[in-house]
Write an enzyme that holds these catalytic residues in place. Structure first.
Site, PDB file in Angstrom:
ATOM      1  N   HIS A  14       0.866  -1.189   0.000  1.00  0.00           N
ATOM      2  CA  HIS A  14       0.000   0.000   0.000  1.00  0.00           C
ATOM      3  C   HIS A  14       0.894   1.227   0.000  1.00  0.00           C
ATOM      4  O   HIS A  14       1.235   1.777   1.040  1.00  0.00           O
ATOM      5  CB  HIS A  14      -0.905  -0.036   1.238  1.00  0.00           C
ATOM      6  CG  HIS A  14      -1.951   1.038   1.290  1.00  0.00           C
ATOM      7  ND1 HIS A  14      -3.154   0.887   1.943  1.00  0.00           N
ATOM      8  CD2 HIS A  14      -1.988   2.297   0.769  1.00  0.00           C
ATOM      9  CE1 HIS A  14      -3.863   1.997   1.839  1.00  0.00           C
ATOM     10  NE2 HIS A  14      -3.162   2.874   1.138  1.00  0.00           N
ATOM     11  N   HIS A  16       1.352   4.843  -2.395  1.00  0.00           N
ATOM     12  CA  HIS A  16       1.019   5.732  -3.509  1.00  0.00           C
ATOM     13  C   HIS A  16       2.295   6.416  -3.953  1.00  0.00           C
ATOM     14  O   HIS A  16       2.895   7.175  -3.180  1.00  0.00           O
ATOM     15  CB  HIS A  16      -0.020   6.773  -3.063  1.00  0.00           C
ATOM     16  CG  HIS A  16      -1.290   6.157  -2.555  1.00  0.00           C
ATOM     17  ND1 HIS A  16      -2.360   5.886  -3.374  1.00  0.00           N
ATOM     18  CD2 HIS A  16      -1.643   5.748  -1.307  1.00  0.00           C
ATOM     19  CE1 HIS A  16      -3.338   5.332  -2.656  1.00  0.00           C
ATOM     20  NE2 HIS A  16      -2.918   5.238  -1.393  1.00  0.00           N
ATOM     21  N   HIS A 194      -9.516   0.967  -1.435  1.00  0.00           N
ATOM     22  CA  HIS A 194      -9.511   1.573  -0.108  1.00  0.00           C
ATOM     23  C   HIS A 194     -10.930   1.479   0.472  1.00  0.00           C
ATOM     24  O   HIS A 194     -11.906   1.810  -0.210  1.00  0.00           O
ATOM     25  CB  HIS A 194      -9.127   3.044  -0.192  1.00  0.00           C
ATOM     26  CG  HIS A 194      -7.675   3.282  -0.476  1.00  0.00           C
ATOM     27  ND1 HIS A 194      -6.980   2.646  -1.475  1.00  0.00           N
ATOM     28  CD2 HIS A 194      -6.775   4.117   0.128  1.00  0.00           C
ATOM     29  CE1 HIS A 194      -5.727   3.072  -1.483  1.00  0.00           C
ATOM     30  NE2 HIS A 194      -5.574   3.967  -0.520  1.00  0.00           N
ATOM     31  N   GLU A 197     -11.491   3.190   6.108  1.00  0.00           N
ATOM     32  CA  GLU A 197     -10.529   4.109   6.730  1.00  0.00           C
ATOM     33  C   GLU A 197     -11.332   5.214   7.407  1.00  0.00           C
ATOM     34  O   GLU A 197     -11.413   5.287   8.625  1.00  0.00           O
ATOM     35  CB  GLU A 197      -9.580   4.696   5.692  1.00  0.00           C
ATOM     36  CG  GLU A 197      -8.578   5.696   6.269  1.00  0.00           C
ATOM     37  CD  GLU A 197      -7.789   6.443   5.196  1.00  0.00           C
ATOM     38  OE1 GLU A 197      -6.763   7.060   5.565  1.00  0.00           O
ATOM     39  OE2 GLU A 197      -8.187   6.435   4.024  1.00  0.00           O
ATOM     40  N   ASP A 275       1.841   3.970   2.873  1.00  0.00           N
ATOM     41  CA  ASP A 275       0.803   4.816   2.286  1.00  0.00           C
ATOM     42  C   ASP A 275       1.388   5.975   1.475  1.00  0.00           C
ATOM     43  O   ASP A 275       1.659   5.841   0.285  1.00  0.00           O
ATOM     44  CB  ASP A 275      -0.133   5.313   3.384  1.00  0.00           C
ATOM     45  CG  ASP A 275      -1.501   5.717   2.862  1.00  0.00           C
ATOM     46  OD1 ASP A 275      -1.743   5.624   1.650  1.00  0.00           O
ATOM     47  OD2 ASP A 275      -2.354   6.123   3.678  1.00  0.00           O
ATOM     48  N   ASP A 276       1.584   7.118   2.105  1.00  0.00           N
ATOM     49  CA  ASP A 276       2.156   8.316   1.476  1.00  0.00           C
ATOM     50  C   ASP A 276       3.299   8.804   2.371  1.00  0.00           C
ATOM     51  O   ASP A 276       3.162   9.792   3.101  1.00  0.00           O
ATOM     52  CB  ASP A 276       1.095   9.406   1.325  1.00  0.00           C
ATOM     53  CG  ASP A 276      -0.080   8.959   0.483  1.00  0.00           C
ATOM     54  OD1 ASP A 276       0.023   9.038  -0.752  1.00  0.00           O
ATOM     55  OD2 ASP A 276      -1.096   8.511   1.057  1.00  0.00           O
TER      56      ASP A 276
END
Length: 342
Positions: A14, A16, A194, A197, A275-276
């Site tokens: 996961h 990005h 996704h 969340e 994630d980011d």
């Protein structure tokens, strides 16, 4: 435990790629491409990374992506991430990219994919890091836009293994994209999305039942539905959890409140991901360490996050067995070393 986590083989599911754009590279690309950005220094960019929810993050995330123009930009972005993978002992990564973030700005789909793919191929050859590429649909846009993106992706099926669904979950439930996901499945793509969340647990259920998802990205609100938790354990549905992201976006106020270890001990196939990472303060080792610092765990439990990720990945069975052996051998060697010192 810090030494154990540092050396542990890791698999990321996961990530990005646009969210790995560090402020220094953002400034370099802005200058190279003569793009104006509303910041005067990398430190000023970092100071802006104080988010109160998902949308406040997305606003600055899309702003940062404006500096990505040419194939070389996407190559440089991806290569910088792969170097961080090497430093964190990430042996396999499955990367999301958001075509619409770029095509909406007039950047050709081919430019984006070719730049990312070229870096991934070099990472495989020179760093020994295997990878897969997943294109995500932006859920705040309509399904027609997602269909157009799917159509563009068909000419790159040799580079793209699956489709995903990201961006703002609130007000954009999975069922909004049922038709495009069915088409993606027909075309032979794997599907992830996704869910759970910021959105309710029924988004997780509908992601599985309507979108045919192989994995659920995030999924942490599953605990609000006991029957869903039982299903996730029974079917061993992978959840790609992102601890530091959840903390930064105020899903949890403190890492001690995070439910990832509780989910692991219930028998869910949870994994740790970043994630980011440029925006949320940490790559893979940072995320593992943050969880371990907040929750007393055994080495076996920490290694289980990697073992879960291997099983949840989109690699072949032979490669899964190889990475599993690598992880178990590492775990055994660390235990033997600890015993000899004792």
């Amino acid at each position: 435990m810090t030494s154990f986590i540092t050396g542990l083989p890791k698999v990321e599911l996961h990530l990005h790629i646009e969210g790995s754009l560090e402020p220094e590279l953002m400034f370099a690309l802005a200058e190279r491409n003569q793009i104006a950005i509303p910041f005067h220094s990398p430190d000023e960019v970092r100071a802006a990374y104080q988010f109160h929810n998902l949308q406040s993050f997305l606003d600055i995330y899309y702003q940062g992506a404006n500096v990505l123009i040419h194939e070389q930009d996407f190559y440089d972005l991806t290569w910088a991430y792969l170097l961080r993978c090497k430093a964190d002992n990430v042996v396999h990564t499955e990367i999301f990219f958001d075509p619409q973030t770029h095509t909406e700005r007039g950047i050709a789909f081919d430019i984006v994919v070719k730049g990312i793919h070229r870096a991934l191929e070099q990472g495989r050859e020179t760093l020994g890091i295997s990878s897969q590429l997943i294109m995500c649909f932006l859920r705040h846009l309509d399904q027609d836009s997602a269909f157009a993106t799917l159509s563009q992706g068909l000419s790159h099926k040799d580079k793209i293994v699956g489709v995903g669904l990201d961006s703002s979950e609130q007000g954009n439930p999975p069922e909004k994209f049922n038709a495009v996901f069915q088409q993606a499945l027909t075309e032979g793509f794997l599907t992830v999305a996704h869910a759970g969340e910021e959105g309710p647990p029924e988004n997780i259920t509908n992601t599985l039942d309507l979108l045919g998802a192989t994995r659920v990205d995030h999924g942490i609100r599953c605990v609000e539905d006991a029957a869903l938790v039982e299903r996730l354990v029974r079917e061993q549905v992978p959840l790609t959890v992102c601890p530091l992201s959840n903390l930064k976006l105020k899903v949890f106020e403190d890492m001690k409140d995070h439910n990832i270890v509780e989910l692991l001990r219930k028998g869910l196939r949870v994994t740790i991901n970043s994630d980011d990472p440029a925006y949320f303060g940490g790559y893979m080792t940072d995320n593992f360490q943050a969880v371990a610092d907040a929750h007393p765990m055994t080495q076996e439990e920490i290694a289980q996050f990697t073992l879960n990720a291997i099983q949840a990945s989109f690699i072949c069975e032979e490669e899964k067995q190889r990475l599993t052996r690598m992880t178990l051998d590492y775990l055994q060697s660390e235990k033997s070393s600890a015993n000899s010192k004792a």
